[in-house]
Design a protein around this motif. Structure first.
Motif, PDB file in Angstrom:
ATOM      1  N   TYR A  84       0.712  -1.262  -0.085  1.00  0.00           N
ATOM      2  CA  TYR A  84      -0.064   0.118  -0.064  1.00  0.00           C
ATOM      3  C   TYR A  84       0.851   1.363  -0.149  1.00  0.00           C
ATOM      4  CZ  TYR A  84      -3.518   3.279   1.480  1.00  0.00           C
ATOM      5  OH  TYR A  84      -4.583   4.279   1.665  1.00  0.00           O
ATOM      6  N   GLY A  85       1.854   1.307   0.746  1.00  0.00           N
ATOM      7  CA  GLY A  85       2.686   2.491   1.070  1.00  0.00           C
ATOM      8  C   GLY A  85       3.582   2.710  -0.152  1.00  0.00           C
ATOM      9  N   VAL A  86       4.174   1.557  -0.856  1.00  0.00           N
ATOM     10  CA  VAL A  86       5.009   1.810  -2.157  1.00  0.00           C
ATOM     11  C   VAL A  86       4.075   2.158  -3.113  1.00  0.00           C
ATOM     12  CG1 VAL A  86       6.551   0.775  -3.488  1.00  0.00           C
ATOM     13  CG2 VAL A  86       6.760   0.147  -0.916  1.00  0.00           C
ATOM     14  N   ALA A  87       3.206   1.311  -3.497  1.00  0.00           N
ATOM     15  CA  ALA A  87       2.557   1.467  -5.067  1.00  0.00           C
ATOM     16  C   ALA A  87       1.435   2.602  -4.789  1.00  0.00           C
ATOM     17  CB  ALA A  87       1.847   0.140  -5.222  1.00  0.00           C
ATOM     18  N   ALA A  88       0.422   2.133  -3.802  1.00  0.00           N
ATOM     19  CA  ALA A  88      -0.705   2.997  -3.826  1.00  0.00           C
ATOM     20  C   ALA A  88      -0.557   4.362  -3.356  1.00  0.00           C
ATOM     21  CB  ALA A  88      -1.831   2.315  -2.889  1.00  0.00           C
ATOM     22  N   VAL A  89       0.476   4.729  -2.281  1.00  0.00           N
ATOM     23  CA  VAL A  89       0.920   6.188  -1.919  1.00  0.00           C
ATOM     24  C   VAL A  89       1.743   6.620  -2.411  1.00  0.00           C
ATOM     25  CG1 VAL A  89       1.452   7.418   0.261  1.00  0.00           C
ATOM     26  CG2 VAL A  89      -0.114   5.498   0.160  1.00  0.00           C
ATOM     27  N   ALA A  90       3.327   6.400  -2.166  1.00  0.00           N
ATOM     28  CA  ALA A  90       4.326   7.007  -2.812  1.00  0.00           C
ATOM     29  C   ALA A  90       4.310   6.880  -4.330  1.00  0.00           C
ATOM     30  CB  ALA A  90       5.582   6.092  -2.580  1.00  0.00           C
ATOM     31  N   ALA A  92       1.605   6.134  -6.548  1.00  0.00           N
ATOM     32  CA  ALA A  92       0.638   6.861  -7.268  1.00  0.00           C
ATOM     33  C   ALA A  92       0.680   8.367  -7.155  1.00  0.00           C
ATOM     34  CB  ALA A  92      -0.713   6.577  -6.414  1.00  0.00           C
ATOM     35  N   GLN A  93       1.288   8.758  -6.137  1.00  0.00           N
ATOM     36  CA  GLN A  93       1.398  10.266  -5.907  1.00  0.00           C
ATOM     37  C   GLN A  93       2.599  11.034  -6.829  1.00  0.00           C
ATOM     38  OE1 GLN A  93       1.511  11.930  -1.953  1.00  0.00           O
ATOM     39  NE2 GLN A  93      -0.340  10.622  -1.204  1.00  0.00           N
ATOM     40  N   LEU A  94       3.713  10.010  -6.820  1.00  0.00           N
ATOM     41  CA  LEU A  94       4.875  10.495  -7.660  1.00  0.00           C
ATOM     42  C   LEU A  94       4.659  10.511  -8.945  1.00  0.00           C
ATOM     43  CD1 LEU A  94       7.740  11.452  -6.874  1.00  0.00           C
ATOM     44  CD2 LEU A  94       8.577   8.889  -7.382  1.00  0.00           C
ATOM     45  N   CYS A  95       4.022   9.439  -9.436  1.00  0.00           N
ATOM     46  CA  CYS A  95       3.607   9.330 -10.860  1.00  0.00           C
ATOM     47  C   CYS A  95       2.770  10.643 -11.080  1.00  0.00           C
ATOM     48  CB  CYS A  95       3.091   7.991 -11.373  1.00  0.00           C
ATOM     49  SG  CYS A  95       4.319   6.639 -11.202  1.00  0.00           S
ATOM     50  N   TYR A  96       1.789  10.881 -10.456  1.00  0.00           N
ATOM     51  CA  TYR A  96       0.852  12.000 -10.705  1.00  0.00           C
ATOM     52  C   TYR A  96       1.531  13.418 -10.847  1.00  0.00           C
ATOM     53  CZ  TYR A  96      -3.149  15.019 -10.169  1.00  0.00           C
ATOM     54  OH  TYR A  96      -3.923  15.969 -10.278  1.00  0.00           O
ATOM     55  N   PHE A  97       2.296  13.692  -9.800  1.00  0.00           N
ATOM     56  CA  PHE A  97       3.095  14.767  -9.830  1.00  0.00           C
ATOM     57  C   PHE A  97       4.065  14.939 -10.875  1.00  0.00           C
ATOM     58  CE2 PHE A  97       2.360  15.975  -4.963  1.00  0.00           C
ATOM     59  CZ  PHE A  97       1.092  16.096  -5.092  1.00  0.00           C
ATOM     60  N   TYR A  98       4.558  13.992 -11.064  1.00  0.00           N
ATOM     61  CA  TYR A  98       5.291  14.055 -12.595  1.00  0.00           C
ATOM     62  C   TYR A  98       4.475  14.297 -14.052  1.00  0.00           C
ATOM     63  CZ  TYR A  98      10.261  12.754 -10.837  1.00  0.00           C
ATOM     64  OH  TYR A  98      11.367  12.579 -10.349  1.00  0.00           O
ATOM     65  N   ALA A  99       3.142  13.511 -13.725  1.00  0.00           N
ATOM     66  CA  ALA A  99       2.401  13.642 -14.994  1.00  0.00           C
ATOM     67  C   ALA A  99       2.025  15.205 -15.040  1.00  0.00           C
ATOM     68  CB  ALA A  99       1.319  12.744 -14.722  1.00  0.00           C
ATOM     69  N   VAL A 100       1.781  15.891 -14.014  1.00  0.00           N
ATOM     70  CA  VAL A 100       1.192  17.331 -13.989  1.00  0.00           C
ATOM     71  C   VAL A 100       2.508  18.262 -14.364  1.00  0.00           C
ATOM     72  CG1 VAL A 100      -0.472  16.785 -12.548  1.00  0.00           C
ATOM     73  CG2 VAL A 100       1.397  17.625 -11.688  1.00  0.00           C
ATOM     74  N   GLU A 326     -12.554  -4.203  11.937  1.00  0.00           N
ATOM     75  CA  GLU A 326     -13.030  -2.826  11.249  1.00  0.00           C
ATOM     76  C   GLU A 326     -12.738  -2.826   9.713  1.00  0.00           C
ATOM     77  OE1 GLU A 326     -11.214   0.174  13.182  1.00  0.00           O
ATOM     78  OE2 GLU A 326     -12.631   1.926  11.971  1.00  0.00           O
ATOM     79  N   PRO A 327     -13.687  -2.325   8.783  1.00  0.00           N
ATOM     80  CA  PRO A 327     -13.142  -2.501   7.340  1.00  0.00           C
ATOM     81  C   PRO A 327     -12.325  -1.614   7.160  1.00  0.00           C
ATOM     82  CG  PRO A 327     -15.808  -2.065   7.703  1.00  0.00           C
ATOM     83  CD  PRO A 327     -14.984  -2.062   9.257  1.00  0.00           C
ATOM     84  N   ALA A 328     -11.432  -2.069   6.061  1.00  0.00           N
ATOM     85  CA  ALA A 328      -9.934  -1.372   5.881  1.00  0.00           C
ATOM     86  C   ALA A 328     -10.308  -0.408   4.526  1.00  0.00           C
ATOM     87  CB  ALA A 328      -9.044  -2.350   5.522  1.00  0.00           C
ATOM     88  N   SER A 329     -11.497  -0.152   4.102  1.00  0.00           N
ATOM     89  CA  SER A 329     -11.820   0.493   2.819  1.00  0.00           C
ATOM     90  C   SER A 329     -11.515   1.650   3.172  1.00  0.00           C
ATOM     91  CB  SER A 329     -13.256   0.414   2.451  1.00  0.00           C
ATOM     92  OG  SER A 329     -13.667  -0.931   1.788  1.00  0.00           O
ATOM     93  N   VAL A 330     -10.850   2.585   2.218  1.00  0.00           N
ATOM     94  CA  VAL A 330     -10.840   3.963   2.240  1.00  0.00           C
ATOM     95  C   VAL A 330     -10.994   4.774   0.897  1.00  0.00           C
ATOM     96  CG1 VAL A 330      -8.730   5.901   2.762  1.00  0.00           C
ATOM     97  CG2 VAL A 330      -8.709   3.453   3.955  1.00  0.00           C
ATOM     98  N   SER A 331     -12.059   5.359   0.866  1.00  0.00           N
ATOM     99  CA  SER A 331     -12.472   6.098  -0.204  1.00  0.00           C
ATOM    100  C   SER A 331     -11.493   7.331  -0.564  1.00  0.00           C
ATOM    101  CB  SER A 331     -13.730   6.671  -0.202  1.00  0.00           C
ATOM    102  OG  SER A 331     -13.932   7.639   0.729  1.00  0.00           O
ATOM    103  N   GLY A 332     -11.749   7.773  -1.765  1.00  0.00           N
ATOM    104  CA  GLY A 332     -10.710   8.914  -2.391  1.00  0.00           C
ATOM    105  C   GLY A 332      -9.671   8.555  -3.146  1.00  0.00           C
ATOM    106  N   ARG A 333      -8.789   9.603  -4.096  1.00  0.00           N
ATOM    107  CA  ARG A 333      -7.539   9.287  -4.865  1.00  0.00           C
ATOM    108  C   ARG A 333      -6.405   9.153  -4.058  1.00  0.00           C
ATOM    109  NH1 ARG A 333      -3.446   9.885  -6.218  1.00  0.00           N
ATOM    110  NH2 ARG A 333      -3.301  11.960  -6.467  1.00  0.00           N
ATOM    111  N   PRO A 334      -5.713   7.882  -4.133  1.00  0.00           N
ATOM    112  CA  PRO A 334      -4.574   7.447  -3.441  1.00  0.00           C
ATOM    113  C   PRO A 334      -3.303   8.472  -4.006  1.00  0.00           C
ATOM    114  CG  PRO A 334      -4.927   5.909  -5.043  1.00  0.00           C
ATOM    115  CD  PRO A 334      -6.209   6.976  -5.273  1.00  0.00           C
ATOM    116  N   GLY A 335      -3.106   8.795  -4.895  1.00  0.00           N
ATOM    117  CA  GLY A 335      -1.926   9.326  -5.452  1.00  0.00           C
ATOM    118  C   GLY A 335      -2.023  10.714  -5.702  1.00  0.00           C
ATOM    119  N   ALA A 336      -3.310  11.550  -5.519  1.00  0.00           N
ATOM    120  CA  ALA A 336      -3.223  12.884  -5.976  1.00  0.00           C
ATOM    121  C   ALA A 336      -2.646  13.602  -4.923  1.00  0.00           C
ATOM    122  CB  ALA A 336      -4.562  13.334  -6.493  1.00  0.00           C
TER     123      ALA A 336
END
Length: 336
Positions: A84-90, A92-100, A326-336
């Motif tokens: 989750y930390g490597v792919a979904a957080v770091a 996703a966010q890193l790729c998105y910021f490079y994209a913008v 407790e459910p682990a679901s988290v809504s929202g965009r992981p990367g932005a």
């Protein structure tokens, strides 16, 4: 008693919708704020690292309190938290910021938000969950929208590098949705978010210190719509509002709405990013790209409707997960 129960459920739904909209709007601001820093010489790595550091500092305490007395849940789900930390957080966010840094914010986010279609394909290939006819129709609509977003027909130039980074963010976002859908590991959502942010921060720090990831920063003022603000204003806003606040409100919304409805409302992040990009950067996609964006959103909605007909079962990661809780679901965009 029946009327009271009905009113309580309706109140929870109303509150959940408000929280989900707040989360989506907060995530939608991230690309615009990052763009202001990138234009002054900040690297995407430094921007993401500081955003994650601020957010993790805010969430680490409530994340730890959520599992007090149940630390075995963290140990048993260490692999899941790491992915989750490597792919979904770091990632996703890193790729998105490079994209913008190569694309308009709205175009980059529209490409990233093809992630639900990627999730459908993954579940089909990996878990044998064959998509329904409605799901296939939605994927086709989204694909047609992508053609317009990329403006292939008119032959307009679009950064290939930017598109690839945006697709990388899409993979990270898809990973985020798959992991968040696992409710059988017993790990509280806020603990998963805090743990993922800590892992992501550690990975980015190591990459920066080792020289693998450029860590460039600037003390120059960031400019938004012709107005200059001190560099620390967007940095703190990125960490506190677009990360910590966005995750907390997203988790609260998921608890009230369920992951499917909460993720649907999270599509508002795309629209929020368009509004913020227009208000703070003065940029809007071309009409053909706006039309493509609407098709992408329509396609994703149809995909979700198709998948909503039958419940999806996602194998927990790792296999030896802790007891359900407790459910682990988290809504929202992981990367932005």
């Amino acid at each position: 008693m029946t009327a009271l129960t009905h009113d309580t459920a309706r109140s929870r739904t109303t509150t959940g919708l408000a929280l989900a909209v707040a989360s989506a709007a907060s995530f939608g601001m991230s690309g615009v704020l990052a763009r202001g820093l990138l234009d002054t010489g900040w690297s995407a790595g430094a921007t993401v690292a500081l955003r994650i550091a601020v957010a993790s500092a805010v969430l680490v305490v409530p994340g730890a309190l959520a599992v007090r007395g149940r630390w075995h849940l963290v140990r048993d789900n260490a692999a899941l938290i790491a992915v989750y930390g490597v792919a979904a957080v770091a990632g996703a966010q890193l790729c998105y910021f490079y994209a913008v840094s190569h694309l308009q914010v709205s175009v980059a986010l529209l490409l990233e938000y093809t992630a639900p279609v990627a999730v459908v394909v993954w579940l089909w290939l990996r878990h044998g969950h064959r998509p329904s006819a409605l799901t296939v129709l939605g994927a086709a609509i989204a694909a047609a929208g992508l053609v317009l977003v990329l403006d292939v027909v008119s032959g307009a130039e679009l950064s290939t590098v930017g598109v690839l980074w945006a697709l990388g963010a899409m993979v990270g976002a898809a990973t985020y949705f798959v992991i968040s859908a696992d409710e059988d590991n017993g790990l509280p959502g806020i603990t998963l978010a805090a743990g993922g942010l800590l892992v992501a921060g550690a990975v980015l720090l190591v990459a920066g210190v080792s020289g693998l990831l450029p860590f460039d920063a600037s003390s120059a003022d960031a400019v938004y719509d012709g107005r200059a603000v001190a560099w620390w204003v967007p940095v703190l806003t990125l960490g506190l509002v677009t990360a910590a606040f966005a995750y907390v409100t997203g988790i609260a919304a998921g608890r009230r709405l369920g992951s499917r409805l909460a993720s649907f409302v999270a599509l508002g992040e795309v629209l929020a990013s368009v509004v913020f990009a227009w208000a703070l950067l003065g940029e809007l996609p071309r009409p053909v790209q706006l039309a493509g964006g609407l098709l992408v959103l329509a396609g994703v909605v149809v995909v979700k409707l198709g998948e909503g007909r039958t419940p999806l079962l996602v194998e927990p990661l790792p296999a030896d997960a802790g007891p359900a809780g407790e459910p682990a679901s988290v809504s929202g965009r992981p990367g932005a």
